[in-house]
Scaffold this motif. Structure first.
Motif, mmCIF file in Angstrom:
data_model
loop_
_atom_site.group_PDB
_atom_site.id
_atom_site.type_symbol
_atom_site.label_atom_id
_atom_site.label_comp_id
_atom_site.label_asym_id
_atom_site.label_seq_id
_atom_site.Cartn_x
_atom_site.Cartn_y
_atom_site.Cartn_z
ATOM 1 N N SER A 172 63.997 61.992 71.535
ATOM 2 C CA SER A 172 62.782 61.720 70.759
ATOM 3 C C SER A 172 63.085 60.723 69.656
ATOM 4 C CB SER A 172 62.243 63.010 70.131
ATOM 5 O OG SER A 172 63.059 63.424 69.046
ATOM 6 N N THR A 173 62.087 59.956 69.294
ATOM 7 C CA THR A 173 62.204 58.998 68.199
ATOM 8 C C THR A 173 61.046 59.258 67.255
ATOM 9 O OG1 THR A 173 63.326 57.348 69.553
ATOM 10 C CG2 THR A 173 62.104 56.518 67.655
ATOM 11 N N VAL A 174 61.317 59.249 65.975
ATOM 12 C CA VAL A 174 60.270 59.661 65.026
ATOM 13 C C VAL A 174 59.046 58.747 65.094
ATOM 14 C CG1 VAL A 174 59.722 60.044 62.596
ATOM 15 C CG2 VAL A 174 61.900 60.835 63.517
ATOM 16 N N VAL A 175 59.272 57.444 65.105
ATOM 17 C CA VAL A 175 58.145 56.509 65.215
ATOM 18 C C VAL A 175 58.157 55.964 66.641
ATOM 19 C CG1 VAL A 175 56.955 54.555 64.176
ATOM 20 C CG2 VAL A 175 58.500 55.951 62.792
ATOM 21 N N GLN A 176 57.672 56.772 67.565
ATOM 22 C CA GLN A 176 57.911 56.513 68.984
ATOM 23 C C GLN A 176 56.912 55.577 69.638
ATOM 24 O OE1 GLN A 176 55.946 58.922 68.011
ATOM 25 N NE2 GLN A 176 54.994 60.017 69.672
ATOM 26 N N ASP A 177 55.736 55.445 69.057
ATOM 27 C CA ASP A 177 54.721 54.605 69.705
ATOM 28 C C ASP A 177 53.696 54.145 68.682
ATOM 29 O OD1 ASP A 177 53.121 56.822 69.247
ATOM 30 O OD2 ASP A 177 53.077 57.444 71.335
ATOM 31 N N TRP A 178 52.758 53.345 69.137
ATOM 32 C CA TRP A 178 51.791 52.784 68.193
ATOM 33 C C TRP A 178 50.864 53.849 67.639
ATOM 34 C CZ3 TRP A 178 46.463 52.320 68.039
ATOM 35 C CH2 TRP A 178 45.757 52.724 69.182
#
Lengths: 431, 431, 431, 431
Positions: free
Chosen positions: A230-236
Motif C-alpha cells: 500500500s502507498t499512502v497517496v496511492q491515486d488521484w
C-alpha cells in the motif's frame, strides 16, 4: 547576458546549413494549415511562450535496484548540473527553469546558485523534498515512513525538512514545493490505513502553514514503489482529498507513470481541472510501471491526449489554470542531456499538435455523437508533423534547429568527461 | 409464517446426520479460540446478525457478449426469482433481502410482490435502475448515454426512470437506490469529459431531490465496460466527488470487480469509510476484468482484507457506519442458486474470519512497525477454519448445515425445470 | 467488371475537387522524402499492393453483454454484408477480400455467394468457425467447451463443424481456416489444464488432417473472455506449442486485443516470425481488455511498431513470410462501414510509415547501442504524415481521396436503411 | 553432527510449553481428516520430506532504486550468510539447502565453504550467475547487455562467468545453474528483437556445452525490469523455446512475480510440466510488479493453486518430475531471517494443503463439468488449517513449534548485531 555552454558559432553554422530546408518546410506547412483555417504563426507564438522545467537529478545517469551503469562526465554537484541544464536550454529554448531536489542540491552559498542560474539563463521551478531516503546525519530513520511515521519525532523531522525546502526555494525565486513520499507498507496489516492518512494530513497541514502566500504546494500520487502493498497517496482520489483538505494553495501533481495499468490519465487530468486541483505534471513515459522512460517514447498519442485536455482548458480561459510542466525521467542507457532535450521537444510537440485541433468542429461532433468524426478531428491534428513549427520557434529564440546534432558536434560530453571524475556506485534516486 | 420452498423435513433429516460432527467441530474450535482469548459464541452471535442481499437477476443464468448458455428451470419473472431467493435464504439464513432491478422486475401489482416477500421471509434491499439498455417502448435511446446524454430529452427520461425506481422501492420498503450506468465513450474525443460530468451531476441532483429523507443513494464506479475508452464514473475518485457534491444521503458503492488491475481495494474501502462515503458493496470476484465470478472464488484473502477494514470500523464504533452488502455475480456455468448460496457463505465467512483478528495486538504491532507480526496476526485469523461457526449459526437459525447438499437432495431444480419453460436467446444483462 | 455500390460519378466529382490539394501535398512530401533518400513512388507502389481483409460480421453493429444498440440499415444476411464490404473496397481500395464466419454466413447456394464476390470485386479470405455459441439445432452444447469438451460427442461435433468450414471455403477459393474458441473455465479446479489441452490437440489434429495441402490453419490465443478463470489457448506460448505440434500448415494468429495488460506485442510478433509461426493478424485496438475498438484509435504507435517488425522481415526477404491481415472489431457506436474504412486506412498507414524507416541507419544504431538515435529513427518515420501517399494510391486504384466524405455524400446508409428492416435484440457475436 | 546456531535448550523449552496444545490440535485434526478419508500421518511424512532452498542474498536487507534501509547485524560475507541460513533451517527444518550467487558469494577457499555447509547441515542448491551488474574489475560493461550484447567480447565474458559458476558449483555439490539476466531495451528500436535472441541462444549453447551430465540449467523469464521496454526472455513462451532449443538438461524456472498483471500462473506451470520443461520456482509474492514480497503474504490461494498443480503431477507419478523449490524475496522492512522462516513455512503449508485435495472426487467433478463442486473440493483443502501438521513435522525433525518466537527469544539478531559492523549504502541486488 547569459553565457553559452556550447560555442554559439557552432550552433549558428549548423543552423545555417539546415535553414533553407526548414524555411521551405515551414512555408509549406503554413500553406497546408491555412487550408484548414489555421494561422501557423499564431501557433508558433504559443510554442515560443511554452516552457517545461528540467529536474536537476535528471542530468545524472539513473539506475534500477539491480544496477546503475554510470555515464561519462556525470555532474558532481548542482553547479555541474546547472551547466548541463544550461546546454539543454541553450539548444532547445524550451526549458527555462530547473527544479531542485534537497538535500541532493543543497549548497552553502545559495546566492552563488542563484547567480549560476542568472548566468545560464535559468530560473528555479518547484522545490522537491526528500523523505524517502535516510541521510547520513539524520536523527530519525524513514524506514517506516516520514510524514506518516508512527513516531512523532520522525514526522517532525520530515516536516522541518519540507519547511527548509521552502526556505531555500524562497531565496531562489521558486514558487512551489512538490511533495512526493514513498510512505506505505509491504504487508497487509503492517500499517493502519486510516491512522496513517490522518498522520499524513496532520503533517501536511504543518507544512502548508509555512507556505508563502504566493506559493503552491503540489502533492504527487503514485500507485506503488517503493512500498509494494500500500502507498499512502496511492491515486488521484486520495490526492484530490489532500488538496481539498489542505486549502487553495494545494494542488495535485500528475506523474504520467504513477497509475494502474490501463488507466485513462487524460480523464483524471480533466477531472482535476474541473475541480480546480490540477497543479501540474511530471512528464515521462512508461510501458509497465513507473518506468521513467523518455516522454513520448512509448505512447506519443497518450501524451497528445493529455495536452488536448490542457489546450481545451487554456482555450476556454479557465480562471487560475496554469499547470506546472516538469520532466521527470530516469536516463539509464542514454546521454541524459540528449534524452532531456528530445523529451522537452516531445512535450512541446504534443502541445503544438493539440493547438491544431479544430475545437469548434470537435465540439459539434461531440454534441451530435459523431464519434468517428470527433476522433478523426483529434487524429488529424496529431498526424500533422509540427516539427517545422518547433524548429522555427527554437531558431527564432536562438536555439538549434537540430539540438541533438549540434550537441554531438560540440563535443560537450567529451569535454566534461575530462573535467569531471567518474562517479561510481549506485545511488541516484529517481522520483 | 414464511413458507419454505424446500421441504423442511428433508433439511432436518440432513442436519441430523451432520449434527454430531458439527457439534464436535464447534466445541473443539471453541476450545482452540478460547486459548486465543476469543469467545466463539460471541462470534457466532455476530455471524447470526449478518446479512447480504441477493440480486434478483442473479438467479438467472448469465452470459457474455459471445453467448449465453441457459440453465434449466430459469425464472420467468420476479415471482419465480423470489422463490429461488427464498430457497437461498431458507438454506443459508444469511440472505434476508432481495435487490430488485427495474424494468426487469417491474410488476403491475406491487402489493403482490410485497406479499411474496412476506411469504418467503424476504425483504427488499436497494432498488437498481437500468439506463444501460434500451427498452422496446422507449422514446429516447441510451446508445450515446443516459444521465449524461447530450440530449436533454434522453437525460430527462433517464432521470424519470430513476425516480420511478424510488417510487416502486418506497412501496416495497426499500431504503436505497443504486445507480450504475454505462455512460462513457469508445473513442478519444467522442465525449467531452467535463461537459459529460457536468451533465451527470446535474441529472443526479434531480434524482437526489426525489430521494426520501430516510433513503440513501449509492453510486457505483467502474473502470470500463460497456464503454471502452472512457467511463463517466470511472473510479472511486470520481465517485467520491459525486457523493460529496450531492449531499449526505449520497454514498459510494464498491463493486469488487470494477477496478484497474492490481488496485488495492481494501485501501479504497478505508478511505471511503474515513470520509463518511462508503455506501456498500457489490460482492463478486474477478481475475481479469469485471468477470463477475463467485465471491471469494479467485482471491479469498482479498475478500478477507476488505472485511478486515469493515470489522475494524465496526469495532471502532464509527458513527453512521452501516454499509450495505449485496452479491452481484454472473453465473454462466453453475446453478445460480448454488453459486449464490456458496457466495453468501463466503461473504459471511470473511466477516467471521475478520472478527477473529486480535485487534489490540495488531494495533500494537502497527505502532511498533513490526510488519511481520502484524501481517501474521491477520493470517492467523484468516487461516482459522470458521466453517463450524457458520454452520452452527445456520443451524440455529433454521437453515441447513450443508446448504448445497440439501439443495441437491431436494430436487428443486428438476421440479422448477418442469414448471418453467426453457428460456432461450442471449440477454440477461449483469451489472 | 465489378459493379459499384456507390455511384462512381459522385466519387469522381469529389476526387476532382480534392485533386489539386492532394497533388501539391504529394509532390511536397516527395521532395521532403527525397531529402531523406526515399523514393515516394516506390513507397506508393508497395501501398497499392497491400490489402487487409474485412470480417463479414464487422459490417453489423456490435454490442456488449449489457446491450446492443442497433444501427440503421444493418445487413440481413451475407449478401447484404458483401454489398457493404463492396462499398468499403470501392472507396478505400485496400480491402479486396472478405472473411466469412460459419454458421452466420452459411448459404444454400455457395456459387451465388462466389458470384456476388466476383461482381463486387471481392475475394474470400480465411474461413472462421464458431464453436463458442450453441446453434438452435445443435445436438451437443458447447456450454462446457467444444474441441476440449469432456464429452467426445461434443468434440466430434465441433471437429465436424470445422471440417465443414474448410469444405465451404474450398468452394469459395479461401485458403485458410481460423480457429478461435472460448473453451476454458470460470473456477479454479473446474477444468484439468493438462487433460483439456490434450483433448484440444487431439481434436485439432483431426481438423488438420482435413486441411488441403495449400491451406493454412490459424489458431488464435486470447487471455480471457468468455472464460474468466482460464482459457485453453491463453497466450502465444500455448499457441506456439499448438502450431509446432500440428505441423507446417499451422501458424499463430495475433489479435492485438488478446494480451495481458502492458504486453509487448511487437516482440511476440518478432518471436513468431523468427520461428516460422506467424500466421497473421486480427487488427483492432484496445485500452482495457478485448475492447475490439477501431484499429489505431487508442495507440497508433503500437500499431506502427508491429508493422515495423513486419516490414523488417519483408525487407529481409524471409522465406515463406506472408502474414494474413484482417480487421476484427466491434462497432458499437459508429457506422460500421465508416469504421472499417478508417481502420483499413490506419492499417495501411502504419505499413506506409514503417516503409519509411531508414533500416540501414537503424541497424547501425542498434549495433552501436545508440538507443536515442535508434528510437528517433523510428519516430521520424512515424511522424511523417503519409496521408498523401495513401490518398494517391487510392485515387490511382479508382477509390476515393476522402472515403468517409464520399460515403456520407452518397446516402448509402439511408438507402439501405429503407431497404433493410431494423434488426433488434442483442446477438452479433464478435470474435 | 551439525552445530546449532541457536541454543537447543532454548528451543526445547519453548517446544515443551507448546507441546500439549500442539498434540491436542494434531489429534483433533487427525480425527477430522479421517472423516474425509485422509491419513494425517501420511501427509506429515510427505511434509517432512519437503524442502525449499534459501537464497544466500535473501538474508541481507533488500532495497529499492530509491533507498535501502539497512537492518541490524547484516551478514558481511557468505560465511555470515550461511550462519543465518543455519538458523532458518535449525528452527524450521524445511530449508536444507542454500542457493549461492556469484560473484557475491565468491570465496578463495571453496572447501571452507563446503565445510561450513556440512557444519550447519546445509547443502548447496542451484548456482546463480550475475551478468546484470558491472563488477569493479570487469573488462566489458553489461550496460547494453551480457549474453545478448552486440559486442562479442562482452558476450564471451558473460559466458565465461557462467561457466565459472558451474565450476564453483561442482566443487560444492550443486547440480544446477540458474540464469537470469536483465538484457533488454528501454526504447522501441534500441534492440533488434530477433538478432538479440539469436545472440542469446548462441551464448546459452556455449554454457550448455559446459554443463555436467547430471546438472540442469534453469532459465528464468521476466516481463520487465531492469529493462523497461523489452526484455529478451520476457515470458514463458520465449523461455519454453529456449529450453527446447538447448536440450534435455534445460528447463524453465518460474518466479511468481515475473508475469504480466492478471496472468494465470498455475496454468503456465501445468503447461511446462506437460511438455517436460518445468525446472522449478522462485517463490515470493507480488501485488504490482516484481515486488519480491514474502511468499503467500498477498495471495495465499494463488500459491495453493500452484501447488495443486505440483501435487497433481506428483500424484500422477510423471517421470522425471522433480521441480526445484527456492525462495527469492527482498526483505525491505522485516528481519530477513524471520521473513524467510515464515515464507518457507508458507511454501510447505501450500504443499500440505494441496496434499489434502480429494483428487478422485475432483477428477470426477471435472469430467461431469460440476464446476461448483470441483472448486469447492479445492477450497475444502485450502481452508483446512494444516498448522498442526507443519508444527508436528518441525518438532519431530528437531525444529521449533513456533520458529519466530524461538528466534526472538534467542537474541540471535542482537548478538550478530554486536559482531557484525553496520552495512551502509544501497546495493544488495535482488533477482
Amino acid at each position: 547576458m547569459t553565457s553559452a555552454m556550447i560555442d554559439s558559432d557552432l550552433v549558428d553554422n549548423a543552423n545555417r546549413t539546415a535553414m533553407d530546408g526548414l524555411k521551405a518546410d515551414y512555408d509549406y506547412l503554413g500553406t497546408a494549415l491555412a487550408r484548414r483555417g489555421i494561422d501557423i504563426d499564431a501557433v508558433k507564438r504559443k510554442v515560443k511562450a511554452f516552457g517545461v522545467a528540467v529536474p536537476s537529478w535528471g542530468v545524472g545517469t539513473g539506475g534500477t535496484r539491480f544496477a546503475r551503469f554510470p555515464g561519462k562526465g556525470e555532474p558532481r554537484h548542482i553547479f555541474d548540473k546547472m551547466e548541463d541544464c544550461g546546454v539543454i536550454q541553450q539548444l532547445t529554448r524550451v526549458t527555462p527553469t530547473v527544479s531542485l531536489h534537497i538535500p541532493w542540491d543543497r549548497v552553502d552559498d545559495i546566492s552563488a546558485l542563484r547567480e549560476a542560474g542568472d548566468r545560464l539563463g535559468l530560473g528555479f521551478d518547484a522545490m522537491n523534498s526528500n523523505t524517502f531516503q535516510d541521510q547520513p546525519d539524520q536523527a530519525h530513520s524513514y524506514k517506516f515512513g516520514s510524514l506518516t511515521n508512527t513516531s512523532s519525532a520522525a514526522r517532525e523531522q520530515a516536516i522541518a525538512h519540507n519547511i527548509e525546502c521552502i526556505e531555500i526555494g524562497r531565496k531562489l525565486g521558486s514558487k512551489a514545493l512538490t511533495v512526493w513520499l514513498g510512505d506505505g507498507s509491504n504487508f497487509p496489516g503492517q500499517s493502519h490505513f486510516t491512522r496513517a492518512f490522518e498522520r499524513y494530513l496532520s503533517s501536511m497541514r504543518e507544512i502548508y502553514k509555512a507556505l508563502p502566500d504566493d506559493w503552491r504546494i503540489f502533492t504527487e500520487h503514485k500507485m506503488y514503489e517503493p512500498a509494494f502493498y500500500s502507498t499512502v497517496v496511492q491515486d488521484w482520489g486520495t490526492n484530490y482529498i489532500i488538496a481539498t483538505e489542505l486549502g487553495p494553495k494545494a494542488q495535485c501533481l500528475v506523474d504520467l507513470g504513477h497509475h494502474a495499468p490501463n488507466t485513462n490519465i487524460e480523464m483524471i487530468v480533466a477531472r482535476l481541472i474541473q475541480f480546480g486541483k490540477l497543479g501540474g505534471f511530471h512528464f515521462n513515459d512508461s510501458k509497465y510501471g513507473d518506468d521513467d522512460l523518455d516522454t513520448g517514447s512509448i505512447d506519443p498519442y497518450r501524451l497528445f491526449l493529455v495536452f488536448n485536455e490542457l489546450v481545451d482548458s487554456e482555450t476556454a480561459g479557465i480562471e487560475g489554470f496554469h499547470p506546472a510542466h516538469m520532466l521527470d525521467q530516469s536516463h539509464n542507457v542514454t546521454d541524459p542531456i540528449e534524452s532531456l532535450m528530445v523529451s522537452a521537444m516531445e512535450v512541446v510537440r504534443a502541445y503544438a499538435q493539440a493547438l491544431l485541433v479544430d475545437r469548434r468542429a470537435l465540439s459539434a461532433y461531440q454534441e451530435e455523437n459523431d464519434a468517428l468524426m470527433a476522433t478523426s478531428t483529434l487524429k488529424t491534428a496529431f498526424r500533422t508533423d509540427v516539427e517545422p513549427i518547433l524548429a522555427m520557434a527554437r531558431l527564432e529564440k536562438g536555439g538549434a534547429i537540430n539540438p541533438v546534432s549540434a550537441y554531438r558536434a560540440s563535443g560537450y560530453r567529451a569535454r566534461v568527461a575530462r573535467e569531471r571524475p567518474a562517479v561510481t556506485g549506485t545511488g541516484g534516486g529517481i522520483v
